[in-house]
Design a protein around this motif. Structure first.
Motif, PDB file in Angstrom:
ATOM      1  N   PHE A 422     -33.973  19.099 -28.780  1.00  0.00           N
ATOM      2  CA  PHE A 422     -33.111  20.283 -28.625  1.00  0.00           C
ATOM      3  C   PHE A 422     -31.661  19.843 -28.492  1.00  0.00           C
ATOM      4  O   PHE A 422     -31.361  18.696 -28.187  1.00  0.00           O
ATOM      5  N   VAL A 423     -30.782  20.804 -28.751  1.00  0.00           N
ATOM      6  CA  VAL A 423     -29.354  20.578 -28.583  1.00  0.00           C
ATOM      7  C   VAL A 423     -28.794  21.767 -27.807  1.00  0.00           C
ATOM      8  O   VAL A 423     -29.149  22.908 -28.079  1.00  0.00           O
ATOM      9  N   VAL A 424     -27.948  21.466 -26.831  1.00  0.00           N
ATOM     10  CA  VAL A 424     -27.290  22.542 -26.095  1.00  0.00           C
ATOM     11  C   VAL A 424     -25.816  22.506 -26.455  1.00  0.00           C
ATOM     12  O   VAL A 424     -25.225  21.440 -26.581  1.00  0.00           O
ATOM     13  N   GLU A 425     -25.259  23.680 -26.631  1.00  0.00           N
ATOM     14  CA  GLU A 425     -23.806  23.725 -26.797  1.00  0.00           C
ATOM     15  C   GLU A 425     -23.246  24.896 -26.012  1.00  0.00           C
ATOM     16  O   GLU A 425     -23.936  25.883 -25.754  1.00  0.00           O
ATOM     17  N   ALA A 426     -22.023  24.732 -25.600  1.00  0.00           N
ATOM     18  CA  ALA A 426     -21.382  25.780 -24.823  1.00  0.00           C
ATOM     19  C   ALA A 426     -19.996  26.017 -25.384  1.00  0.00           C
ATOM     20  O   ALA A 426     -19.349  25.109 -25.898  1.00  0.00           O
ATOM     21  N   GLY A 427     -19.587  27.250 -25.310  1.00  0.00           N
ATOM     22  CA  GLY A 427     -18.236  27.604 -25.753  1.00  0.00           C
ATOM     23  C   GLY A 427     -17.646  28.579 -24.768  1.00  0.00           C
ATOM     24  O   GLY A 427     -18.368  29.217 -23.997  1.00  0.00           O
ATOM     25  N   LEU A 428     -16.335  28.684 -24.812  1.00  0.00           N
ATOM     26  CA  LEU A 428     -15.682  29.474 -23.788  1.00  0.00           C
ATOM     27  C   LEU A 428     -14.378  30.045 -24.345  1.00  0.00           C
ATOM     28  O   LEU A 428     -13.629  29.355 -25.024  1.00  0.00           O
ATOM     29  N   ALA A 429     -14.199  31.328 -24.102  1.00  0.00           N
ATOM     30  CA  ALA A 429     -12.920  31.962 -24.449  1.00  0.00           C
ATOM     31  C   ALA A 429     -12.276  32.401 -23.148  1.00  0.00           C
ATOM     32  O   ALA A 429     -12.967  32.889 -22.250  1.00  0.00           O
ATOM     33  N   PHE A 430     -10.979  32.204 -23.043  1.00  0.00           N
ATOM     34  CA  PHE A 430     -10.325  32.464 -21.755  1.00  0.00           C
ATOM     35  C   PHE A 430      -8.990  33.161 -21.968  1.00  0.00           C
ATOM     36  O   PHE A 430      -8.253  32.855 -22.903  1.00  0.00           O
ATOM     37  N   GLY A 431      -8.704  34.083 -21.040  1.00  0.00           N
ATOM     38  CA  GLY A 431      -7.369  34.675 -20.967  1.00  0.00           C
ATOM     39  C   GLY A 431      -7.139  35.762 -22.002  1.00  0.00           C
ATOM     40  O   GLY A 431      -8.079  36.364 -22.525  1.00  0.00           O
ATOM     41  N   GLY A 432      -5.897  36.011 -22.290  1.00  0.00           N
ATOM     42  CA  GLY A 432      -5.560  37.059 -23.238  1.00  0.00           C
ATOM     43  C   GLY A 432      -5.931  38.423 -22.705  1.00  0.00           C
ATOM     44  O   GLY A 432      -5.655  38.735 -21.554  1.00  0.00           O
ATOM     45  N   ASP A 433      -6.629  39.199 -23.536  1.00  0.00           N
ATOM     46  CA  ASP A 433      -6.940  40.561 -23.101  1.00  0.00           C
ATOM     47  C   ASP A 433      -8.290  40.663 -22.397  1.00  0.00           C
ATOM     48  O   ASP A 433      -8.785  41.752 -22.156  1.00  0.00           O
ATOM     49  N   LEU A 434      -8.892  39.547 -22.059  1.00  0.00           N
ATOM     50  CA  LEU A 434     -10.151  39.607 -21.318  1.00  0.00           C
ATOM     51  C   LEU A 434      -9.876  40.110 -19.895  1.00  0.00           C
ATOM     52  O   LEU A 434      -8.826  39.800 -19.334  1.00  0.00           O
ATOM     53  N   ILE A 460     -30.055  29.448 -18.648  1.00  0.00           N
ATOM     54  CA  ILE A 460     -28.678  29.423 -19.150  1.00  0.00           C
ATOM     55  C   ILE A 460     -27.727  30.005 -18.106  1.00  0.00           C
ATOM     56  O   ILE A 460     -26.696  29.419 -17.768  1.00  0.00           O
ATOM     57  N   SER A 461     -28.092  31.175 -17.557  1.00  0.00           N
ATOM     58  CA  SER A 461     -27.266  31.761 -16.496  1.00  0.00           C
ATOM     59  C   SER A 461     -27.177  30.792 -15.334  1.00  0.00           C
ATOM     60  O   SER A 461     -26.112  30.598 -14.747  1.00  0.00           O
ATOM     61  N   GLU A 462     -28.320  30.199 -15.033  1.00  0.00           N
ATOM     62  CA  GLU A 462     -28.376  29.266 -13.912  1.00  0.00           C
ATOM     63  C   GLU A 462     -27.349  28.147 -14.080  1.00  0.00           C
ATOM     64  O   GLU A 462     -26.665  27.760 -13.140  1.00  0.00           O
ATOM     65  N   SER A 463     -27.239  27.649 -15.312  1.00  0.00           N
ATOM     66  CA  SER A 463     -26.308  26.546 -15.540  1.00  0.00           C
ATOM     67  C   SER A 463     -24.866  26.984 -15.269  1.00  0.00           C
ATOM     68  O   SER A 463     -24.039  26.190 -14.836  1.00  0.00           O
ATOM     69  N   VAL A 464     -24.584  28.268 -15.513  1.00  0.00           N
ATOM     70  CA  VAL A 464     -23.226  28.765 -15.237  1.00  0.00           C
ATOM     71  C   VAL A 464     -23.032  28.952 -13.733  1.00  0.00           C
ATOM     72  O   VAL A 464     -21.999  28.600 -13.174  1.00  0.00           O
ATOM     73  N   TYR A 465     -24.071  29.494 -13.087  1.00  0.00           N
ATOM     74  CA  TYR A 465     -23.992  29.686 -11.637  1.00  0.00           C
ATOM     75  C   TYR A 465     -23.829  28.356 -10.907  1.00  0.00           C
ATOM     76  O   TYR A 465     -23.097  28.249  -9.949  1.00  0.00           O
ATOM     77  N   LEU A 466     -24.569  27.362 -11.385  1.00  0.00           N
ATOM     78  CA  LEU A 466     -24.590  26.079 -10.682  1.00  0.00           C
ATOM     79  C   LEU A 466     -23.317  25.268 -10.885  1.00  0.00           C
ATOM     80  O   LEU A 466     -23.071  24.308 -10.174  1.00  0.00           O
ATOM     81  N   THR A 467     -22.546  25.660 -11.868  1.00  0.00           N
ATOM     82  CA  THR A 467     -21.293  24.937 -12.099  1.00  0.00           C
ATOM     83  C   THR A 467     -20.280  25.353 -11.034  1.00  0.00           C
ATOM     84  O   THR A 467     -20.170  26.535 -10.727  1.00  0.00           O
ATOM     85  N   ASN A 468     -19.601  24.359 -10.497  1.00  0.00           N
ATOM     86  CA  ASN A 468     -18.591  24.678  -9.480  1.00  0.00           C
ATOM     87  C   ASN A 468     -17.271  25.025 -10.167  1.00  0.00           C
ATOM     88  O   ASN A 468     -16.454  24.168 -10.467  1.00  0.00           O
ATOM     89  N   TRP A 469     -17.092  26.309 -10.402  1.00  0.00           N
ATOM     90  CA  TRP A 469     -15.909  26.742 -11.164  1.00  0.00           C
ATOM     91  C   TRP A 469     -14.636  26.597 -10.363  1.00  0.00           C
ATOM     92  O   TRP A 469     -13.546  26.553 -10.911  1.00  0.00           O
ATOM     93  N   ARG A 470     -14.803  26.581  -9.056  1.00  0.00           N
ATOM     94  CA  ARG A 470     -13.582  26.448  -8.242  1.00  0.00           C
ATOM     95  C   ARG A 470     -12.883  25.125  -8.521  1.00  0.00           C
ATOM     96  O   ARG A 470     -11.681  25.019  -8.410  1.00  0.00           O
ATOM     97  N   LEU A 514     -31.781  22.303 -18.275  1.00  0.00           N
ATOM     98  CA  LEU A 514     -30.754  22.711 -17.323  1.00  0.00           C
ATOM     99  C   LEU A 514     -29.667  21.635 -17.233  1.00  0.00           C
ATOM    100  O   LEU A 514     -28.486  21.945 -17.164  1.00  0.00           O
ATOM    101  N   ARG A 515     -30.106  20.401 -17.238  1.00  0.00           N
ATOM    102  CA  ARG A 515     -29.145  19.308 -17.134  1.00  0.00           C
ATOM    103  C   ARG A 515     -28.158  19.339 -18.320  1.00  0.00           C
ATOM    104  O   ARG A 515     -26.950  19.277 -18.135  1.00  0.00           O
TER     105      ARG A 515
END
Lengths: 647, 402
Positions: A422-434, A460-470, A514-515
């Motif tokens: 398997f392959v995992v990829e993540a993408g992210l859009a930030f700022g602007g009119d969000l 997948i949600s878990e991986s976002v929750y577990l990330t320390n965004w702070r 998850l890793r």
């Protein structure tokens, strides 16, 4: 019928790594097996009178939740989804850049199918009650779903089977990354439409220029699970090739996270090569032109890997072996098993290599299965897995979030989970009119298909929750989603995606998955943090600049009052000196710099950090370029060697 | 510091009273002439200092440099006690106030603004209070909800900064501090042409102006033997009513709390020109001691003006911590020391100018008492105990500290 269904269901379940408990319906379908009471209540003969075939409509109604028709809103989504997924798979397999037209038309207010004598051959009981049972709870009205593609088309003879026979398809039997897997989707949607509205499914298909376009009306004979062609004409169709599906159904149109609109917009993110036109029930038309003309590399079909095979699957493989020995089966039908490895497996399983495969049953079978799990073999080939790719994922995100200020993506190197690459990829859009003060939007994809339900249960949600965004300069309430103008997309591409349930709504929590997900998300987070810091830096500088600019006229006025020089002249001197003291770039302070105006203008400088971050991102995909027309199999092995993984 | 705050609070009231007093006096035609007359060498000198500041600022900006104004820091760490002169002196450490510095740009703007307003005052030969300077230079910054000054607490330090920054006195900038304080006694003065007999000032006394430089204030006749400076107006009134200065042939002065610049400058001039001793009577608490200390060797904040304000020879008459026993006072006069009093007393004990043994003993006495006393406390004895018993006895016994 009932028997075949059970078998199919089991076979399906067998492939799933976490063996799901059979829903109670399966047990009670054929036999009443109550615990033996002290008193005989029925004889074998009396029971035999109750044992009969089960109609697909009955099966469907009872297993609605497994198929995605729990309620009218979900029914609509599932119908669109099955049709779109099929179209995309077909286009990609044929090597055609997909161009889809999706329309949902409200045809009338909620109205269930009327009893029409002879309308359905399987309808023994009242049609209306069957329809009611099929709809599920919730307010509903009647819609017509139209999905049209420019795919290869379908040969006329196959059309009825594909669209009006449950459990018929090309994808179920092989280990290959694709969107649909069950072979039940589109025909189930057709059945649902038929059950709720009484209307047949309308298929138009054309396989090439100069060939006729067939238009076929189909019903499902719910008693025998057989297609029933009720209309068959040839029409003029300007399209060179393609397929158009029209299903009328009772459903509910909803917006929001679980709506059709959301599904299509997410699909657009994960499929940058897709050109989509969508007309919603209000008649509003949305166009998503494609952003790349690069088709995803075709996924290679692979044989089961010894570490991933399930007992039931192994049994099937052995018993279907037509006189081969165990060793031959192992070498021929598994990936990564050489004759030497096969011998090793047999040694561990305490089994003669030349034992006829069909004879391996019972304890032998279990020993063999255990041995397969223990033996050291190479990881499976990664050619079977096709990620979106970093730059294309960004292109996809840009398509949905056109005004974001920052995009980043990360494709992890291929990895292995229980013998499945398997392959995992993540993408992210930030700022602007969000939206600034709302929790980030999470888009979950499994093999490019958006997952819209059960976000809380999903790895997948878990991986976002577990990330320390702070740590990445983003707010995050304890144990919650990051709160930022941000949309996160996580894609899991795999030959076999482990879902938490048969409804295929959430990815199961497996450490390996998850890793990888966390690593991908975190990498995006790190890049985001760099961007936010750079932005804060710029903002600080802008603030500094505006502060000086605010006081310059005052000081110039004072100087003018004292010295009698023109105020303008004094102001000019200060403005000219300003660039020496306001930092425009990351370079050190311009403190005490001599000579006016060396720094670049603010506007141009403001763009630099974002652009830099994007440029710094490694552009090439870690996956190989699209291979090979002609003999994929011949090359697969070699390519696999190059890409071999460590488990 | 606290004195300054009080000053700010009462500033408005003060300037009002001053205005009335001024108008009653302006019957004499000389007051308007004063202005033009005063456009003197001093003014020309001040103007050139302001112009120099503006020219340098503009020059640095034109060269692309950061315009800066060096201001000597007025903090405890940058003052030192000159053992020889017995005054507090400002050190050489300066802070550079830069324009291109977000932490300083606003203050820089304010300094230049005040400078330009001062030039304006000098040009027109007018003098305003520091509160009036606040209003004179306060306006909205275009396109913002920000003012050049938000309150007087912001403008007062800027004025002091300008004073030390261009080395000009407040008076030279045509600014006066809030006036507080009265004087009565055996002396005749000339205040810009008006002859005033301080022995004929009734109950209130002559109010001490901010500017008491020899150009405007001259001592005409003086026969007093000493000056008694008291902290509190009430004590001043008590002594005045009892005719203390007549009986003792002296000058009586008060500044109602911390001494103003005008009062301090006047004391210094009297001390130097009349060569008579000055006695100070303050409450027995850290605050009273500090008032005495400022009179004697200057304050940290105005250390740059110590030379022309401090009176190192000033004598501390009382109240001493030991007066409680000496005059057999009762517990009725005791006010419990608060923590802040103790802290302040400890601080003062550490000041170099209180290092003398007798001062250490005095401050320690206050701490040991664990209470403070007000001069008014003598009324527990009798109404005029201060006038008739306390001060005469202290003077007689030469019971003072210096």
């Amino acid at each position: 019928m009932a028997k075949s269904k059970q078998k199919n269901a089991r076979a399906h379940a067998a492939g799933a790594p976490p063996e799901p408990p059979l829903p109670p319906e399966f047990k009670t379908l054929a036999v009443d097996d109550e615990p033996a009471p002290p008193k005989r209540r029925a004889t074998a003969e009396s029971m035999a009178t109750r044992q009969r075939d089960i109609s697909v409509s009955e099966f469907f109604t009872k297993n609605r939740h497994l198929l995605g028709f729990d309620n009218p809103a979900k029914a609509l989504l599932t119908t669109v989804k099955e049709a779109v997924d099929n179209s995309l798979d077909a286009c990609e397999e044929a090597g055609i850049l997909p161009e889809l037209y999706v329309e949902i038309r409200e045809t009338s207010a909620a109205q269930l199918a009327q009893v029409k004598p002879g309308a359905g051959k399987g309808g023994k009981g009242g049609k209306a009650s069957e329809a009611e049972a099929a709809v599920g709870p919730g307010p509903a009205s009647r819609f017509r779903v139209i999905v049209e593609d420019n795919g290869p088309g379908i040969v006329k003879a196959q059309i009825p089977k594909i669209f009006a026979k449950l459990l018929y398809g090309s994808k179920f039997h092989r280990l290959k990354q694709s969107r649909g897997q069950q072979g039940i989707g589109i025909s189930a949607a057709g059945l649902y439409g038929q059950l709720t509205t009484g209307k047949p499914v309308l298929i138009t298909s054309k396989t090439g220029k100069g060939r006729p376009a067939f238009q076929i009306q189909l019903r499902i004979d719910t008693k025998h699970n057989q297609p029933d062609v009720v209309g068959d004409t040839t029409v003029e169709w300007p399209k060179e090739h393609g397929t158009r599906v029209e299903i009328e159904l009772v459903a509910a149109y909803r917006g929001g996270r679980t709506g059709v609109q959301e599904y299509l917009e997410q699909t657009v993110v994960a499929n940058p090569h897709l050109a989509l036109t969508y007309v919603n029930p209000k008649g509003e038309r949305a166009e998503f032109p494609r952003v790349t003309s690069e088709l995803p590399r075709e996924a290679q079909e692979i044989k089961p890997h010894p570490h991933g095979v399930e007992l039931g699957m192994l049994h099937t493989m052995l018993s279907d072996s037509e006189g081969k020995t165990v060793k031959q089966v192992l070498v021929d039908d598994f990936s990564r098993i050489s004759p030497a490895v096969a011998a090793e497996v047999c040694r561990i399983a305490k089994m003669n290599v030349s034992t006829p495969a069909e004879k391996v049953v019972g304890d032998d079978l279990e020993r063999l299965h255990k041995a397969l799990g223990l033996v050291k073999v190479m990881a499976p080939s990664a050619t079977a897995v096709v990620p979106i790719g970093e730059s294309l994922l960004i292109a996809g995100l840009k398509r949905r979030y056109q005004k974001a200020e920052f995009y980043i993506s990360m494709t992890r190197p291929p990895s292995v989970y229980r013998g499945n690459p398997f392959v995992v990829e993540a993408g992210l859009a930030f700022g602007g009119d969000l939206p600034v003060d709302e929790p980030a939007d999470i888009m979950r994809f499994a093999n490019r298909v958006p997952l819209q339900y059960q976000p809380k249960a999903c790895a997948i949600s878990e991986s976002v929750y577990l990330t320390n965004w702070r740590g990445y300069e983003v707010q995050q309430p304890k144990g919650g989603l990051p709160v930022a103008p941000m949309a996160i997309a996580v894609h899991l591409a795999s030959v076999w995606v482990p879902f938490t349930s048969e409804a295929k709504e959430a990815v199961a929590h497996y450490d390996e998955l998850l890793r990888e997900m966390k690593l991908a998300v975190q990498e995006c987070g790190r890049k985001l943090a760099a961007h936010i810091r750079a932005r804060a830096h710029l903002e600080r500088d802008a603030k500094r600049r505006s502060m000086f600019e605010k006081y310059i006229p005052e000081v110039a006025q004072s100087i003018s009052d004292i010295l009698g020089v023109p105020k303008d002249k004094a102001e000019q001197s200060f403005y000219a000196a300003l660039p020496n003291f306001v930092r425009f770039t990351d370079e050190g302070p311009a403190n005490g710099g001599n000579g006016g105006g060396g720094a670049p203008p603010g506007a141009a400088a403001a763009k630099t950090p974002a652009a830099k971050t994007l440029a710094a991102k490694p552009a090439p995909d870690p996956t190989p370029p699209p291979p090979i027309k002609g003999k994929p199999k011949a090359r697969a092995g070699k390519r696999g060697e190059q890409l071999s993984l460590t488990e | 510091m606290a004195a300054k705050k009080t000053a700010t609070k009462t500033a408005k009231k003060q300037s009002d009273t001053v205005a009335t007093a001024g108008s009653s006096k302006s019957a004499s035609p000389s007051s308007s002439q004063r202005a033009s007359q005063k456009k003197s060498a001093v003014d020309a000198n001040t103007l050139s200092k302001i112009e120099k500041l503006a020219r340098q600022t503009l020059g640095e900006a034109t060269k692309g440099n950061n315009p800066a104004l060096d201001i000597r820091t007025r903090t405890l760490s940058n003052v030192s006690f000159n053992e020889k002169k017995k005054i507090i002196e400002l050190g050489d450490r300066t802070q550079s106030r830069e324009f291109f510095n977000t932490g300083m740009v606003r203050k820089f703007m304010q300094t230049m603004l005040v400078a330009s307003k001062c030039k304006n005052l000098i040009d027109e030969g007018k003098t305003v209070s520091i509160r009036q300077m606040y209003y004179l230079s306060k306006h909205n910054l275009p396109g913002s909800n920000e003012n050049t000054f938000e309150d007087q607490n912001e403008s007062d330090p800027i004025i002091e900064d300008l004073e030390v920054g261009i080395d000009a006195l407040r008076e030279e900038l045509h600014l006066f501090a809030t006036r507080k304080g009265s004087v009565v006694g055996r002396m005749v003065i000339d205040d810009s042409g008006d002859r005033i007999d301080l022995a004929r000032m009734g109950r209130g006394g002559w109010s001490i102006p901010s500017i008491v430089e020899p150009e405007v204030l001259k001592f005409v006749e003086y026969k007093a033997d000493f000056i008694l400076f008291v902290e509190k107006d009430a004590v001043f009134t008590r002594l005045n009513e009892d005719g203390f200065w007549r009986k003792n042939n002296c000058i009586l002065m008060t500044s109602m709390g911390q001494a103003t610049r005008g009062a301090r400058r006047l004391l210094q001039r009297i001390s130097q020109e009349l060569k008579i001793p000055i006695y100070v009577l303050v409450d027995n608490d850290p605050w009273g001691l500090y008032i005495y200390s400022v009179l004697k060797q200057g304050s940290i904040n105005l250390a740059y003006e110590s030379m022309r304000m401090a009176v190192p020879g000033v004598r501390f008459l009382g109240m001493s911590a030991f007066d409680y026993d000496k005059f057999k006072l009762t517990p009725a006069v005791q006010i419990k020391l608060k923590q802040e009093d103790v802290t302040r007393a400890e601080q003062m004990k550490a000041y170099p100018w209180f290092k003398d043994k007798k001062w250490q003993r005095e401050i320690q006495g206050l701490l040991d008492n664990k209470f403070k006393m007000e001069v008014d406390g003598f009324l527990t004895k009798s109404i005029s105990f201060i006038t008739e018993e306390y001060i005469p006895k202290k003077l007689r016994d030469k019971d003072y500290l210096q």
